[in-house]
Design a protein around this motif. Structure first.
Motif, PDB file in Angstrom:
ATOM      1  N   LYS A   1       0.850  -1.199   0.000  1.00 47.15           N
ATOM      2  CA  LYS A   1       0.000   0.000   0.000  1.00 47.15           C
ATOM      3  C   LYS A   1       0.891   1.257   0.000  1.00 47.15           C
ATOM      4  CE  LYS A   1      -3.972  -2.142   2.260  1.00 47.15           C
ATOM      5  NZ  LYS A   1      -3.440  -3.450   2.542  1.00 47.15           N
TER       6      LYS A   1
ATOM      7  N   THR B   1       3.073   2.928   1.389  1.00 44.79           N
ATOM      8  CA  THR B   1       3.758   3.550   2.520  1.00 44.79           C
ATOM      9  C   THR B   1       4.177   2.583   3.620  1.00 44.79           C
ATOM     10  OG1 THR B   1       1.608   4.003   3.502  1.00 44.79           O
ATOM     11  CG2 THR B   1       2.624   5.775   2.232  1.00 44.79           C
ATOM     12  N   HIS B   2       3.733   1.349   3.566  1.00 52.33           N
ATOM     13  CA  HIS B   2       4.192   0.400   4.588  1.00 52.33           C
ATOM     14  C   HIS B   2       5.498  -0.183   4.069  1.00 52.33           C
ATOM     15  CE1 HIS B   2       0.513   0.989   6.767  1.00 52.33           C
ATOM     16  NE2 HIS B   2      -0.188   0.741   5.683  1.00 52.33           N
TER      17      HIS B   2
ATOM     18  N   HIS C   1       4.019  -3.743   8.043  1.00 52.60           N
ATOM     19  CA  HIS C   1       2.772  -2.968   8.206  1.00 52.60           C
ATOM     20  C   HIS C   1       2.671  -2.753   9.709  1.00 52.60           C
ATOM     21  CE1 HIS C   1      -1.540  -2.128   6.716  1.00 52.60           C
ATOM     22  NE2 HIS C   1      -1.405  -1.599   7.908  1.00 52.60           N
ATOM     23  N   ASN C   2       3.038  -1.562  10.128  1.00 48.80           N
ATOM     24  CA  ASN C   2       3.257  -1.296  11.548  1.00 48.80           C
ATOM     25  C   ASN C   2       2.040  -1.618  12.402  1.00 48.80           C
ATOM     26  OD1 ASN C   2       4.900  -0.495  13.635  1.00 48.80           O
ATOM     27  ND2 ASN C   2       4.152   1.603  13.614  1.00 48.80           N
TER      28      ASN C   2
ATOM     29  N   VAL D   1      -6.513 -15.570   4.080  1.00 52.38           N
ATOM     30  CA  VAL D   1      -6.212 -14.744   5.254  1.00 52.38           C
ATOM     31  C   VAL D   1      -7.379 -14.806   6.237  1.00 52.38           C
ATOM     32  CG1 VAL D   1      -5.717 -12.401   6.050  1.00 52.38           C
ATOM     33  CG2 VAL D   1      -4.766 -13.211   3.889  1.00 52.38           C
ATOM     34  N   ILE D   2      -8.597 -14.734   5.664  1.00 50.12           N
ATOM     35  CA  ILE D   2      -9.796 -14.799   6.508  1.00 50.12           C
ATOM     36  C   ILE D   2     -10.656 -15.918   5.940  1.00 50.12           C
ATOM     37  CG2 ILE D   2     -11.815 -13.544   7.343  1.00 50.12           C
ATOM     38  CD1 ILE D   2     -10.261 -11.006   6.308  1.00 50.12           C
TER      39      ILE D   2
ATOM     40  N   ILE E   1      -6.601 -11.768   0.413  1.00 52.22           N
ATOM     41  CA  ILE E   1      -6.586 -10.311   0.465  1.00 52.22           C
ATOM     42  C   ILE E   1      -5.642  -9.801  -0.618  1.00 52.22           C
ATOM     43  CG2 ILE E   1      -5.997  -8.310   1.891  1.00 52.22           C
ATOM     44  CD1 ILE E   1      -8.391  -9.798   2.927  1.00 52.22           C
TER      45      ILE E   1
ATOM     46  N   ASN F   1      -9.372  -5.837  11.733  1.00 48.84           N
ATOM     47  CA  ASN F   1      -8.094  -6.390  11.280  1.00 48.84           C
ATOM     48  C   ASN F   1      -7.923  -7.870  11.605  1.00 48.84           C
ATOM     49  OD1 ASN F   1      -6.950  -4.186  10.103  1.00 48.84           O
ATOM     50  ND2 ASN F   1      -5.211  -4.051  11.471  1.00 48.84           N
ATOM     51  N   THR F   2      -8.932  -8.485  12.180  1.00 46.85           N
ATOM     52  CA  THR F   2      -8.795  -9.872  12.630  1.00 46.85           C
ATOM     53  C   THR F   2      -8.581 -10.827  11.464  1.00 46.85           C
ATOM     54  OG1 THR F   2     -10.081  -9.509  14.613  1.00 46.85           O
ATOM     55  CG2 THR F   2     -10.032 -11.750  13.801  1.00 46.85           C
ATOM     56  N   GLN F   3      -7.700 -11.776  11.673  1.00 50.27           N
ATOM     57  CA  GLN F   3      -7.432 -12.782  10.655  1.00 50.27           C
ATOM     58  C   GLN F   3      -7.766 -14.174  11.195  1.00 50.27           C
ATOM     59  OE1 GLN F   3      -3.267 -11.383   9.905  1.00 50.27           O
ATOM     60  NE2 GLN F   3      -4.441  -9.596  10.517  1.00 50.27           N
ATOM     61  N   GLY F   4      -7.829 -15.125  10.308  1.00 49.67           N
ATOM     62  CA  GLY F   4      -8.097 -16.496  10.720  1.00 49.67           C
ATOM     63  C   GLY F   4      -9.513 -16.894  10.362  1.00 49.67           C
TER      64      GLY F   4
ATOM     65  N   TYR G   1      -5.738   4.416   4.997  1.00 43.49           N
ATOM     66  CA  TYR G   1      -5.281   3.440   4.012  1.00 43.49           C
ATOM     67  C   TYR G   1      -3.765   3.283   4.033  1.00 43.49           C
ATOM     68  CZ  TYR G   1      -5.398   0.722  -0.277  1.00 43.49           C
ATOM     69  OH  TYR G   1      -5.289  -0.295  -1.189  1.00 43.49           O
ATOM     70  N   PHE G   2      -3.076   4.403   4.170  1.00 41.26           N
ATOM     71  CA  PHE G   2      -1.622   4.351   4.000  1.00 41.26           C
ATOM     72  C   PHE G   2      -0.846   4.303   5.315  1.00 41.26           C
ATOM     73  CE2 PHE G   2      -1.475   4.467  -0.435  1.00 41.26           C
ATOM     74  CZ  PHE G   2      -2.353   5.417  -0.927  1.00 41.26           C
ATOM     75  N   PHE G   3      -1.381   4.805   6.410  1.00 38.72           N
ATOM     76  CA  PHE G   3      -0.556   4.999   7.592  1.00 38.72           C
ATOM     77  C   PHE G   3      -1.035   4.308   8.858  1.00 38.72           C
ATOM     78  CE2 PHE G   3       2.353   7.755   5.593  1.00 38.72           C
ATOM     79  CZ  PHE G   3       1.644   8.532   4.699  1.00 38.72           C
ATOM     80  N   SER G   4      -2.225   3.771   8.856  1.00 40.64           N
ATOM     81  CA  SER G   4      -2.704   3.245  10.137  1.00 40.64           C
ATOM     82  C   SER G   4      -2.459   1.741  10.211  1.00 40.64           C
ATOM     83  CB  SER G   4      -4.195   3.551  10.291  1.00 40.64           C
ATOM     84  OG  SER G   4      -4.946   2.607   9.561  1.00 40.64           O
ATOM     85  N   PRO G   5      -2.595   1.149  11.413  1.00 42.64           N
ATOM     86  CA  PRO G   5      -2.479  -0.307  11.514  1.00 42.64           C
ATOM     87  C   PRO G   5      -3.641  -1.019  10.834  1.00 42.64           C
ATOM     88  CG  PRO G   5      -3.054   0.648  13.645  1.00 42.64           C
ATOM     89  CD  PRO G   5      -2.767   1.785  12.732  1.00 42.64           C
ATOM     90  N   GLN G   6      -4.686  -0.269  10.521  1.00 51.54           N
ATOM     91  CA  GLN G   6      -5.841  -0.864   9.879  1.00 51.54           C
ATOM     92  C   GLN G   6      -5.464  -1.362   8.488  1.00 51.54           C
ATOM     93  OE1 GLN G   6      -9.001   1.958   9.888  1.00 51.54           O
ATOM     94  NE2 GLN G   6     -10.599   0.441   9.782  1.00 51.54           N
ATOM     95  N   ASP G   7      -6.013  -2.502   8.121  1.00 51.15           N
ATOM     96  CA  ASP G   7      -5.880  -2.977   6.753  1.00 51.15           C
ATOM     97  C   ASP G   7      -7.284  -2.948   6.166  1.00 51.15           C
ATOM     98  OD1 ASP G   7      -3.841  -5.398   5.135  1.00 51.15           O
ATOM     99  OD2 ASP G   7      -5.711  -4.558   4.384  1.00 51.15           O
TER     100      ASP G   7
ATOM    101  N   SER H   1      -8.511  -3.604   3.330  1.00 54.71           N
ATOM    102  CA  SER H   1      -8.943  -4.780   2.544  1.00 54.71           C
ATOM    103  C   SER H   1      -9.495  -5.857   3.475  1.00 54.71           C
ATOM    104  CB  SER H   1      -7.767  -5.360   1.765  1.00 54.71           C
ATOM    105  OG  SER H   1      -6.966  -4.373   1.230  1.00 54.71           O
ATOM    106  N   ILE H   2      -8.800  -6.081   4.599  1.00 58.05           N
ATOM    107  CA  ILE H   2      -9.236  -7.115   5.541  1.00 58.05           C
ATOM    108  C   ILE H   2     -10.523  -6.684   6.229  1.00 58.05           C
ATOM    109  CG2 ILE H   2      -8.633  -8.230   7.728  1.00 58.05           C
ATOM    110  CD1 ILE H   2      -5.775  -8.381   6.798  1.00 58.05           C
TER     111      ILE H   2
ATOM    112  N   THR I   1     -13.541  -7.209   4.002  1.00 58.38           N
ATOM    113  CA  THR I   1     -13.837  -8.642   3.829  1.00 58.38           C
ATOM    114  C   THR I   1     -14.533  -9.185   5.073  1.00 58.38           C
ATOM    115  OG1 THR I   1     -11.898  -8.855   2.422  1.00 58.38           O
ATOM    116  CG2 THR I   1     -12.830 -10.888   3.267  1.00 58.38           C
ATOM    117  N   ASN I   2     -14.004  -8.812   6.245  1.00 54.14           N
ATOM    118  CA  ASN I   2     -14.596  -9.271   7.497  1.00 54.14           C
ATOM    119  C   ASN I   2     -16.040  -8.793   7.650  1.00 54.14           C
ATOM    120  OD1 ASN I   2     -12.761 -10.907   8.941  1.00 54.14           O
ATOM    121  ND2 ASN I   2     -11.535  -9.147   9.511  1.00 54.14           N
TER     122      ASN I   2
END
Lengths: 192, 347
Positions: A38, A40-41, A73-74, A169-170, A175, B97-100, B246-252, B254-255, B258-259
């Protein structure tokens, strides 16, 4: 077991152009650059490229190689991709050319943080590191500019833009991530 | 000059000594970890002032939403609360952001996950921490189900329900009433006449005993709130920019998307019949309900009906006039003040 097969196959296919080199008309290169999930990560990518039959560059439009990229991805995850790739040149103008490329291989998602579990008796335990394996494939456009020193073709600067997918992934859903990758590819042998 | 060997031996001992320090939890807590439960790997973010050992565990909506909306935005009331206490942002199963795995999506499973998280928080930060739960929308349903277990309830100091949707069939009836009554008011006032006529006509055709129509009613409510936002009746939500998230947070993102889609599909049938009104009498800890006046999705009339059912002697309902369903983001300052006051009074 399946993941180990994918990993070993990916590494083998990535290195195959290097192993198989014998033609002195082939050009082999090593690349290094910024890889941004993305954008920036941040991460880095090491790549190997082989251009079979470089002498007939205009006629022969295929190249193949392999990439290994790592990004962070921090406060989410660290991603590792190992993928062989193949590219097809669609445009060539003076010192510039554009390739369409695709890669496929192994992806590992390392969780950035401890992963805790609590059993039925309320006992807490954790794993310091935890990772999940995934299959990955991607498609991207590679913009290249040839660099020369005197008359020698020494390498390229490049910009790759595209998408890669990591599977399962889910649930069973994968993804897709856009990414950018730019850097320098240094030729290992010189051709004029 | 030190010999090379002496240098490396010295460095070795320095490292050993440095590693012997007991880990202290600083007052300024910023922690991130995952909790795994039945193949779901759920991220948890823990931020705030640890000195009072007061924790607010935020149960986000959805199901399938995220706790990271407007994450660490200066105007976000949860961010402001971090000055005084610790806020725990938990991405639930098949959410954010949960996976699995997205298997085992039942209300009981979410409750089990929540109990595991609370055990973990007490294990990590001390069994003497003071825990408050705040549930928004679906999070309200989850919190009530959790608290209806008296053993679990004994761990919690106070409960804050924000636009909680714990009796879906009743809510759907009230949604329809509110859409029609408010719609007619707006038409009389000459505002967005065509849009409201469309909404009222559609609402009248829906049969809320059918699951698809029930969720269509919810979509009409969202539409109604958007109209009220456009005409200035309710405040816009505070949000981080799309660019930032989208670019800077821990959030994804896309995930997260989907969730949300997966959760909505898998929880549809259970959600449509949820009714926890009878469980409210079991909840005896202090309760604060915070609602938006123009919350079409869970009308304030529902909050008024449910308030009296709580078993608690200390309970209050606050309705904010410029807010809809996301009251915490429509009027963040007022929300922050009310929540802070409630927590301080019930420590």
């Amino acid at each position: 077991m399946k993941n180990y097969i994918i990993l070993v196959s990916s590494i083998f296919l990535t290195l195959m152009p290097l192993i198989a080199q014998s033609q002195n008309t082939s050009l082999h290169s090593l690349g290094f650059g910024y890889f941004g999930e993305k954008v920036t990560h941040p991460g880095i990518q090491l790549s190997y490229q082989s251009y079979p039959n470089w002498i007939n560059f205009k006629k022969n439009k295929f190249e193949w190689g392999g990439n290994m990229s790592v990004y962070i991805h921090n406060r989410s995850h660290v991603g590792l991709r190992i993928t062989p790739n193949i590219g097809y040149r669609i445009l060539h103008f003076k010192k510039n050319y554009i390739l369409l490329k695709t890669d496929v291989g192994f992806f590992r998602r390392y969780y950035q943080g401890k992963v805790y579990t609590i059993d039925d008796n309320g006992i807490v335990s954790y794993k310091k590191s935890f990772a999940t394996p995934h299959f990955t494939y991607g498609i991207y456009t590679s913009f290249r500019r040839k660099l020369f020193y005197q008359t020698n073709f020494i390498g390229n600067i490049y910009l790759d833009m595209g998408f890669f997918k990591e599977t399962k992934v889910i649930d069973h859903k994968g993804i897709t991530h856009p990414y950018i990758n730019f850097g320098f590819i240094k030729n290992l042998n010189y051709v004029k | 000059m030190l010999s090379k060997n002496t240098f490396w031996i010295g460095l070795f001992f320095v490292c050993i000594l440095a590693s012997c320090n007991k880990m202290n939890v600083s007052n300024n807590l910023k922690d991130h970890f995952f909790i795994e439960s039945k193949k779901s790997i759920m991220p948890v973010f823990v931020n705030g002032n640890y000195s009072s050992k007061t924790f607010l565990l935020y149960l986000h909506g959805g199901p399938g939403g995220t706790s990271l909306d407007a994450y660490q935005n200066n105007e976000n009331p949860f961010y402001k609360l971090q000055n005084d206490l610790v806020v725990v942002y938990w991405e639930q199963r098949c959410a954010g952001n949960t996976q699995g795995s997205c298997d085992n999506l039942t209300l009981n499973q979410y409750v089990e996950d929540l109990e595991k998280l609370i055990i973990l928080l007490q294990s990590k930060y001390g069994s003497d921490i003071k825990l408050f739960l705040l549930g928004h929308s679906w999070g309200g349903t989850l919190g009530i189900k959790y608290l209806s277990n008296t053993l679990y309830q004994s761990k919690i100091k106070g409960w804050i329900e924000v636009g909680g949707g714990h009796h879906v069939p009743r809510i759907a009836t009230l949604e329809k009433e509110m859409l029609i009554s408010e719609g007619n008011k707006e038409i009389l006032a000459g505002r967005n006449i065509n849009e409201w006529n469309e909404i009222i006509t559609k609402a009248n055709t829906l049969n809320i005993t059918k699951i698809d129509d029930l969720f269509e009613m919810n979509r009409l409510s969202v539409q109604a709130e958007n109209i009220m936002k456009q005409n200035g009746t309710i405040n816009s939500k505070i949000i981080n920019s799309w660019f930032h998230d989208y670019f800077f947070s821990p959030q994804d993102i896309s995930i997260t998307k989907t969730n949300l889609a997966l959760s909505a599909e898998k929880m549809k049938n259970e959600l449509a019949s949820i009714n926890l009104s009878d469980s409210l009498q079991k909840i005896e800890i202090p309760v604060l309900m915070v609602w938006g006046k123009y919350d079409f999705r869970v009308p304030p009339k529902f909050a008024q009906e449910e308030l009296i059912k709580y078993g608690s002697a200390k309970k209050d309902l606050v309705i904010l006039d410029k807010s809809a369903h996301f009251v915490q983001f429509n009027e963040p300052q007022l929300f922050y003040e009310n929540v802070k006051l409630f927590i301080e009074k019930n420590l």
